[in-house]
Motif scaffolding. Structure first.
Motif: not given
Length: 108
Positions: A33-35, A68-69, A82-83, A86-90
């Motif tokens: 996503t950052y790239r 959806y993503c 990312r929103e 990221e919480p799921l990754r954590d």
């Protein structure tokens, strides 16, 4: 001669628990996503979709979320992805760390 970095990365994957592999996939999709790499995002999300076990309750919800993503990636809504992820990754990371801290409980 093989690239030492590639050898290390391959060994890290081969020696990882299933939970740790999920965290690695989340890391890959977030990096993409950052790239702003739409294709990589869709590819990694497809891998996450393929790994779902629909015998367990959260699989349906995760399937919908990953789809959806993928749609968001097509729309280039990278920060929204990312929103969401990221919480799921954590959460997956916490589960993987708990598994590592208490390996007997992980086998129960």
């Amino acid at each position: 001669m093989q690239n030492p970095q590639k050898v290390y990365e391959r060994q890290a994957v081969l020696n990882s628990s299933p939970l740790r592999l999920v965290v690695k996939l989340y890391d890959l999709v977030l990096q993409a996503t950052y790239r702003k790499d739409r294709e990589r995002i869709k590819e990694v999300l497809s891998t996450l979709i393929e790994s779902l076990n629909f015998d367990h309750e959260p699989a349906d919800e995760l399937f919908e979320l990953y789809r959806y993503c993928q749609d968001l990636a097509r729309q280039e809504e990278f920060s929204e992805i990312r929103e969401i992820l990221e919480p799921l990754r954590d959460a997956w990371d916490t589960a993987a760390n708990n598994e590592q801290a208490d390996p007997q409980n992980a086998n129960a």
